[in-house]
Design a protein around this motif. Structure first.
Motif, PDB file in Angstrom:
ATOM      1  N   VAL A 167       0.990  -1.200  -0.141  1.00  0.00           N
ATOM      2  CA  VAL A 167      -0.035  -0.183   0.132  1.00  0.00           C
ATOM      3  C   VAL A 167       0.831   1.165   0.008  1.00  0.00           C
ATOM      4  O   VAL A 167       0.606   2.008  -0.603  1.00  0.00           O
ATOM      5  CB  VAL A 167      -0.815   0.120   1.146  1.00  0.00           C
ATOM      6  CG1 VAL A 167      -1.918   1.125   1.036  1.00  0.00           C
ATOM      7  CG2 VAL A 167      -2.091  -1.241   1.131  1.00  0.00           C
ATOM      8  N   HIS A 168       1.977   1.255   0.886  1.00  0.00           N
ATOM      9  CA  HIS A 168       2.719   2.415   0.772  1.00  0.00           C
ATOM     10  C   HIS A 168       3.303   2.642  -0.382  1.00  0.00           C
ATOM     11  O   HIS A 168       3.427   3.755  -1.096  1.00  0.00           O
ATOM     12  CB  HIS A 168       3.960   2.246   1.905  1.00  0.00           C
ATOM     13  CG  HIS A 168       3.648   2.620   3.289  1.00  0.00           C
ATOM     14  ND1 HIS A 168       4.505   2.475   4.149  1.00  0.00           N
ATOM     15  CD2 HIS A 168       2.555   3.384   3.612  1.00  0.00           C
ATOM     16  CE1 HIS A 168       3.883   3.117   5.524  1.00  0.00           C
ATOM     17  NE2 HIS A 168       2.605   3.477   5.083  1.00  0.00           N
ATOM     18  N   LEU A 169       3.940   1.665  -1.319  1.00  0.00           N
ATOM     19  CA  LEU A 169       4.456   2.006  -2.627  1.00  0.00           C
ATOM     20  C   LEU A 169       3.535   2.381  -3.687  1.00  0.00           C
ATOM     21  O   LEU A 169       3.689   3.172  -4.717  1.00  0.00           O
ATOM     22  CB  LEU A 169       5.191   0.741  -2.900  1.00  0.00           C
ATOM     23  CG  LEU A 169       6.445   0.504  -2.163  1.00  0.00           C
ATOM     24  CD1 LEU A 169       7.120  -0.892  -2.436  1.00  0.00           C
ATOM     25  CD2 LEU A 169       7.430   1.528  -2.776  1.00  0.00           C
ATOM     26  N   LEU A 170       2.090   1.804  -3.521  1.00  0.00           N
ATOM     27  CA  LEU A 170       0.968   2.218  -4.345  1.00  0.00           C
ATOM     28  C   LEU A 170       0.867   3.792  -4.019  1.00  0.00           C
ATOM     29  O   LEU A 170       0.730   4.608  -4.961  1.00  0.00           O
ATOM     30  CB  LEU A 170      -0.235   1.571  -4.105  1.00  0.00           C
ATOM     31  CG  LEU A 170      -1.316   2.050  -4.788  1.00  0.00           C
ATOM     32  CD1 LEU A 170      -1.404   1.577  -6.355  1.00  0.00           C
ATOM     33  CD2 LEU A 170      -2.603   1.071  -3.915  1.00  0.00           C
ATOM     34  N   ALA A 171       0.932   4.121  -2.701  1.00  0.00           N
ATOM     35  CA  ALA A 171       0.419   5.556  -2.485  1.00  0.00           C
ATOM     36  C   ALA A 171       1.813   6.477  -2.981  1.00  0.00           C
ATOM     37  O   ALA A 171       1.370   7.658  -3.341  1.00  0.00           O
ATOM     38  CB  ALA A 171       0.504   5.662  -1.060  1.00  0.00           C
ATOM     39  N   LEU A 172       2.809   5.989  -3.063  1.00  0.00           N
ATOM     40  CA  LEU A 172       3.935   6.446  -3.796  1.00  0.00           C
ATOM     41  C   LEU A 172       3.960   6.685  -5.148  1.00  0.00           C
ATOM     42  O   LEU A 172       4.665   7.542  -5.764  1.00  0.00           O
ATOM     43  CB  LEU A 172       5.370   5.690  -3.360  1.00  0.00           C
ATOM     44  CG  LEU A 172       6.418   6.449  -3.210  1.00  0.00           C
ATOM     45  CD1 LEU A 172       6.498   7.753  -2.120  1.00  0.00           C
ATOM     46  CD2 LEU A 172       7.761   5.692  -2.643  1.00  0.00           C
ATOM     47  N   GLY A 173       2.841   5.915  -5.794  1.00  0.00           N
ATOM     48  CA  GLY A 173       2.712   6.072  -7.213  1.00  0.00           C
ATOM     49  C   GLY A 173       3.603   5.054  -7.729  1.00  0.00           C
ATOM     50  O   GLY A 173       3.518   5.208  -9.178  1.00  0.00           O
ATOM     51  N   HIS A 174       3.874   4.135  -7.138  1.00  0.00           N
ATOM     52  CA  HIS A 174       4.984   3.127  -7.890  1.00  0.00           C
ATOM     53  C   HIS A 174       4.482   1.503  -7.502  1.00  0.00           C
ATOM     54  O   HIS A 174       5.204   1.269  -6.417  1.00  0.00           O
ATOM     55  CB  HIS A 174       6.645   3.359  -7.502  1.00  0.00           C
ATOM     56  CG  HIS A 174       6.851   4.635  -8.075  1.00  0.00           C
ATOM     57  ND1 HIS A 174       7.301   4.813  -9.483  1.00  0.00           N
ATOM     58  CD2 HIS A 174       7.074   5.732  -7.463  1.00  0.00           C
ATOM     59  CE1 HIS A 174       7.554   5.979  -9.292  1.00  0.00           C
ATOM     60  NE2 HIS A 174       7.520   6.647  -8.419  1.00  0.00           N
ATOM     61  N   PRO A 175       3.447   1.227  -7.754  1.00  0.00           N
ATOM     62  CA  PRO A 175       2.829  -0.221  -7.135  1.00  0.00           C
ATOM     63  C   PRO A 175       3.929  -1.306  -7.605  1.00  0.00           C
ATOM     64  O   PRO A 175       4.525  -1.148  -8.447  1.00  0.00           O
ATOM     65  CB  PRO A 175       1.651  -0.474  -7.719  1.00  0.00           C
ATOM     66  CG  PRO A 175       1.785   0.384  -9.332  1.00  0.00           C
ATOM     67  CD  PRO A 175       2.562   1.581  -8.969  1.00  0.00           C
ATOM     68  N   ILE A 176       3.958  -2.158  -6.731  1.00  0.00           N
ATOM     69  CA  ILE A 176       4.946  -3.460  -6.912  1.00  0.00           C
ATOM     70  C   ILE A 176       4.352  -4.322  -8.156  1.00  0.00           C
ATOM     71  O   ILE A 176       3.059  -4.448  -8.296  1.00  0.00           O
ATOM     72  CB  ILE A 176       4.957  -4.171  -5.515  1.00  0.00           C
ATOM     73  CG1 ILE A 176       5.279  -3.508  -4.467  1.00  0.00           C
ATOM     74  CG2 ILE A 176       5.751  -5.541  -5.793  1.00  0.00           C
ATOM     75  CD1 ILE A 176       5.517  -4.049  -3.121  1.00  0.00           C
ATOM     76  N   LEU A 177       5.264  -4.562  -8.932  1.00  0.00           N
ATOM     77  CA  LEU A 177       4.793  -5.423 -10.131  1.00  0.00           C
ATOM     78  C   LEU A 177       4.094  -6.783  -9.802  1.00  0.00           C
ATOM     79  O   LEU A 177       4.727  -7.403  -8.796  1.00  0.00           O
ATOM     80  CB  LEU A 177       6.201  -5.743 -11.041  1.00  0.00           C
ATOM     81  CG  LEU A 177       6.809  -4.286 -11.605  1.00  0.00           C
ATOM     82  CD1 LEU A 177       7.853  -4.920 -12.616  1.00  0.00           C
ATOM     83  CD2 LEU A 177       5.731  -3.526 -12.222  1.00  0.00           C
TER      84      LEU A 177
END
Length: 220
Positions: A167-177
């Protein structure tokens, strides 16, 4: 509610990184539940497989089903109590590696966003500045792949919220592949699985306090 189909990976035996009288450190394959899931057909999990070999093995913490990597199991109730206390009091250093969509502009950073369960869309979590629990992730850029437009990152969660890194990386605009729960279709399609792996663990031995450190390279 999102209910992802569960098909456990074949049982090819435990990948034991460390074993002693107090604890086990295992390399969990991606796609395997840490503990039995709710509903029929979700009994096959790392805890059950471990108990088939080590009957006293007890779960201490969990990795998401889709996440691979290092996980600690205690041997017996007293070791479980001690190890659980170490995790809860943040005396365990956990490191992860992930591949995320796009190019991270900064070399490193911190994501400080409170998280809460997204009840209508369980098991999803979401950022919520009113109801969320404090959640902190430190990240460091490792490499950028221009062909895939993806960045490999090292992640160090200071807290252990459910789905925190995703969720944190999604919020950063860079979702996990490869993230079937959170990534948009294009980022999902870039990988056959969630590209998130628990690659380092360090903590004190629950019996004698000796420092333990483990590393397990990502399979991607």
């Amino acid at each position: 509610m999102h209910s992802l189909p569960y098909s456990a990976p074949p049982d090819t035996g435990l990948d034991v990184v460390h074993a002693d009288a107090a604890l086990l450190v295992l390399n969990k394959p991606g796609g395997l539940l840490s503990v039995p899931g709710r509903g029929p057909g979700k009994d096959d999990c790392l805890a059950r497989r471990a108990q088939a070999v080590y009957p006293d093995a007890l779960i201490v913490h969990r990795l998401d089903m889709e996440t691979s990597g290092l996980i600690v199991l205690a041997r017996g109730a007293e070791m479980q109590r001690r190890l659980s206390a170490a995790f809860q009091s943040r005396q365990v250093d956990k490191g992860y590696v992930a591949v995320v969509d796009g190019r991270l502009a900064e070399a490193a950073g911190t994501i400080d966003l409170p998280l809460v369960a997204d009840w209508p869309n369980r098991p999803r979590q979401k950022v919520d500045h009113e109801l969320g629990k404090p959640s902190l992730t430190r990240w460091r850029r490792l490499a950028y792949d221009p062909a895939q437009d993806a960045t490999r990152v090292a992640l160090a969660p200071e807290t252990g919220r459910s789905h925190q890194l995703r969720v944190h990386l999604l919020a950063l605009g860079h979702p996990i592949l490869g993230d079937a729960l959170y990534a948009p279709p294009a980022a999902q399609a870039k990988a056959p699985r969630l590209l998130l792996h628990a690659d380092t663990l360090a903590f004190a031995h629950p019996q004698n306090g000796a420092p333990l450190a483990f590393a397990c390279p990502a399979p991607f």
